[in-house]
Design a protein around this motif. Structure first.
Motif, PDB file in Angstrom:
ATOM      1  N   ILE A   1      32.863  86.295 113.700  1.00 12.86           N
ATOM      2  CA  ILE A   1      32.483  86.857 112.717  1.00 12.86           C
ATOM      3  C   ILE A   1      32.073  85.555 112.157  1.00 12.86           C
ATOM      4  N   PHE A   2      30.218  85.163 111.256  1.00  7.57           N
ATOM      5  CA  PHE A   2      30.387  83.787 110.780  1.00  7.57           C
ATOM      6  C   PHE A   2      29.626  84.745 109.624  1.00  7.57           C
ATOM      7  N   LEU A   3      29.943  84.381 108.440  1.00 11.63           N
ATOM      8  CA  LEU A   3      30.219  84.732 107.160  1.00 11.63           C
ATOM      9  C   LEU A   3      29.617  83.137 106.111  1.00 11.63           C
ATOM     10  N   ASP A   4      28.465  83.071 105.531  1.00 13.23           N
ATOM     11  CA  ASP A   4      27.393  81.783 105.181  1.00 13.23           C
ATOM     12  C   ASP A   4      27.878  80.567 105.366  1.00 13.23           C
ATOM     13  N   GLY A   5      27.803  81.320 107.456  1.00 14.17           N
ATOM     14  CA  GLY A   5      28.206  79.874 108.734  1.00 14.17           C
ATOM     15  C   GLY A   5      29.573  79.619 109.067  1.00 14.17           C
ATOM     16  N   GLU A   6      30.185  80.335 108.238  1.00 17.53           N
ATOM     17  CA  GLU A   6      31.489  79.756 108.534  1.00 17.53           C
ATOM     18  C   GLU A   6      32.776  80.604 109.118  1.00 17.53           C
ATOM     19  N   GLY A   7      33.174  80.465 110.470  1.00 19.36           N
ATOM     20  CA  GLY A   7      33.476  81.393 110.693  1.00 19.36           C
ATOM     21  C   GLY A   7      35.282  82.823 110.813  1.00 19.36           C
ATOM     22  N   LEU A   8      34.854  83.512 110.638  1.00 19.44           N
ATOM     23  CA  LEU A   8      35.473  84.421 109.575  1.00 19.44           C
ATOM     24  C   LEU A   8      37.147  84.778 110.962  1.00 19.44           C
ATOM     25  N   HIS A   9      36.979  84.745 111.985  1.00 19.00           N
ATOM     26  CA  HIS A   9      37.449  85.457 113.681  1.00 19.00           C
ATOM     27  C   HIS A   9      38.553  83.713 113.196  1.00 19.00           C
ATOM     28  N   SER A  10      37.660  82.724 113.110  1.00 23.56           N
ATOM     29  CA  SER A  10      38.897  81.370 113.385  1.00 23.56           C
ATOM     30  C   SER A  10      39.868  81.092 112.495  1.00 23.56           C
ATOM     31  N   MET A  11      39.502  81.981 111.484  1.00 20.59           N
ATOM     32  CA  MET A  11      40.675  81.930 110.253  1.00 20.59           C
ATOM     33  C   MET A  11      41.796  82.392 110.106  1.00 20.59           C
ATOM     34  N   GLY A  12      43.274  81.762 108.916  1.00 19.30           N
ATOM     35  CA  GLY A  12      44.371  82.396 109.229  1.00 19.30           C
ATOM     36  C   GLY A  12      44.137  82.936 107.704  1.00 19.30           C
ATOM     37  N   GLU A  13      44.871  83.739 107.172  1.00 15.70           N
ATOM     38  CA  GLU A  13      45.117  84.929 106.554  1.00 15.70           C
ATOM     39  C   GLU A  13      44.875  84.181 104.741  1.00 15.70           C
ATOM     40  N   GLU A  14      45.292  82.798 104.566  1.00 11.37           N
ATOM     41  CA  GLU A  14      44.924  82.219 104.001  1.00 11.37           C
ATOM     42  C   GLU A  14      43.433  81.770 103.764  1.00 11.37           C
ATOM     43  N   GLU A  15      43.055  80.925 104.519  1.00 17.80           N
ATOM     44  CA  GLU A  15      41.940  80.481 104.837  1.00 17.80           C
ATOM     45  C   GLU A  15      40.705  81.454 104.849  1.00 17.80           C
ATOM     46  N   ARG A  16      40.738  82.760 105.084  1.00 15.84           N
ATOM     47  CA  ARG A  16      40.010  83.796 104.813  1.00 15.84           C
ATOM     48  C   ARG A  16      40.002  84.687 103.103  1.00 15.84           C
ATOM     49  N   ALA A  17      41.192  84.382 102.975  1.00  8.30           N
ATOM     50  CA  ALA A  17      41.334  84.586 101.330  1.00  8.30           C
ATOM     51  C   ALA A  17      40.384  83.602 100.323  1.00  8.30           C
ATOM     52  N   VAL A  18      40.695  82.867 100.759  1.00  3.21           N
ATOM     53  CA  VAL A  18      39.821  81.455 100.078  1.00  3.21           C
ATOM     54  C   VAL A  18      38.252  81.879 100.291  1.00  3.21           C
ATOM     55  N   LEU A  19      37.847  81.826 101.232  1.00  2.00           N
ATOM     56  CA  LEU A  19      36.082  82.451 101.160  1.00  2.00           C
ATOM     57  C   LEU A  19      36.180  83.764 100.886  1.00  2.00           C
ATOM     58  N   ARG A  20      37.253  84.270 100.875  1.00  2.00           N
ATOM     59  CA  ARG A  20      36.776  85.672  99.856  1.00  2.00           C
ATOM     60  C   ARG A  20      36.711  85.556  98.687  1.00  2.00           C
ATOM     61  N   GLY A  21      37.589  84.538  97.995  1.00  2.00           N
ATOM     62  CA  GLY A  21      37.143  84.181  96.615  1.00  2.00           C
ATOM     63  C   GLY A  21      36.147  83.475  96.047  1.00  2.00           C
ATOM     64  N   ASN A  22      35.231  83.062  97.095  1.00  2.00           N
ATOM     65  CA  ASN A  22      34.340  81.750  97.073  1.00  2.00           C
ATOM     66  C   ASN A  22      32.922  82.771  97.286  1.00  2.00           C
ATOM     67  N   LYS A  23      33.139  83.363  98.078  1.00  2.00           N
ATOM     68  CA  LYS A  23      31.516  84.132  98.608  1.00  2.00           C
ATOM     69  C   LYS A  23      31.492  85.379  98.922  1.00  2.00           C
ATOM     70  N   VAL A  24      32.260  85.946  98.385  1.00  2.00           N
ATOM     71  CA  VAL A  24      32.625  87.864  98.426  1.00  2.00           C
ATOM     72  C   VAL A  24      33.079  88.370  97.621  1.00  2.00           C
ATOM     73  N   GLY A  25      32.160  89.644  97.556  1.00  2.79           N
ATOM     74  CA  GLY A  25      32.612  90.794  95.847  1.00  2.79           C
ATOM     75  C   GLY A  25      32.924  91.555  96.706  1.00  2.79           C
ATOM     76  N   PHE A  26      33.919  92.447  96.650  1.00  4.50           N
ATOM     77  CA  PHE A  26      34.314  94.046  97.857  1.00  4.50           C
ATOM     78  C   PHE A  26      34.300  95.539  96.329  1.00  4.50           C
ATOM     79  N   ILE A  27      34.015  96.327  96.302  1.00  6.67           N
ATOM     80  CA  ILE A  27      34.009  97.536  95.727  1.00  6.67           C
ATOM     81  C   ILE A  27      34.769  98.362  96.482  1.00  6.67           C
ATOM     82  N   PHE A  28      35.574  99.168  95.723  1.00  7.51           N
ATOM     83  CA  PHE A  28      36.562  99.894  96.427  1.00  7.51           C
ATOM     84  C   PHE A  28      35.980 101.780  96.351  1.00  7.51           C
TER      85      PHE A  28
END
Length: 232
Positions: free
Chosen positions: A62-89
């Motif tokens: 899975i690539f988000l804005d060119g960055e590979g989520l699949h190769s990231m750990g939880e902390e790296e994914r959290a940083v990416l979410r904080g920088n580029k992602v919004g989520f509505i539950f």
């Protein structure tokens, strides 16, 4: 903006391995709005969670804005979410001990944005909640809580917004308001929008629909722009 290559999800159960998602591949363009639809248990929310980096794929990319989520750990994914992602539950997920203003400020504070309070008040005004800024979630209606959740999701101007059944807990009147607000802010901010929904009205406003069944992507439907309904 989003690229999924042969994404699968398998979970371990007491009875052995259970495949939730079969290999799924698709792309979402920048600024596009996409609805993921299908019956309950079809894997829609699981897929959304993987795309947003809330969970890890078993196999695939899975690539988000060119960055590979699949190769990231939880902390790296959290940083990416904080920088580029919004989520509505669907269940709003507001912090009950914080006011609407404080809930909306929270992502801006975490991201280190300047003047988070001013930013939060401005976006609360945009969603029609400035007068309720100092109320706690239990003092707000369901529709007001979801508007606060939308404001919270948009305050950092994310490139990608994910929404899981954003109108699922609302009546028809509030659903229409949230629908209008989602697409209005999507257009104004140029945010890529991916949502899971059982709401046909909401899905029909999207540029494209992805239909899932039993963990598989079975159909992709492009919505004719000329026939799309105008958000109220």
């Amino acid at each position: 903006m989003i690229k999924a290559n042969s994404v699968t999800k398998v979970v371990d159960t007491s009875e052995g391995s259970l495949q939730i998602l079969s290999p799924i591949s698709f792309e979402v363009k920048s600024g596009e709005s996409v609805a993921i639809i299908g019956a309950s248990g079809s894997g829609k929310s699981t897929l959304l969670g993987l795309l947003a980096g809330l969970d890890q794929v078993t196999e695939g990319e899975i690539f988000l804005d060119g960055e590979g989520l699949h190769s990231m750990g939880e902390e790296e994914r959290a940083v990416l979410r904080g920088n580029k992602v919004g989520f509505i539950f669907q269940s709003f997920m507001l912090v009950q001990s914080l006011t609407a203003l404080e809930n909306v400020m929270l992502p801006a504070e975490i991201a280190g944005l300047d003047n988070p309070k001013a930013l939060a008040m401005n976006i609360l005004e945009q969603v029609g909640l400035k007068h309720r800024a100092h109320h706690f979630p239990n003092q707000l209606s369901g529709g007001e809580q979801q508007r606060a959740a939308i404001a919270r999701a948009f305050i950092t101007s994310p490139k990608i917004l994910f929404a899981d059944e954003p109108t699922g807990n609302l009546d028809a009147k509030n659903s229409a308001k949230i629908e209008s607000l989602l697409f209005q802010m999507n257009r104004e901010k140029g945010t890529t929008l991916v949502l899971v929904t059982h709401d046909n009205e909401l899905a029909e406003h999207c540029d494209r629909q992805l239909t899932m069944n039993a963990g598989e992507l079975v159909e992709t439907t492009d919505i004719n722009v000329a026939s799309k309904k105008e958000a109220v």
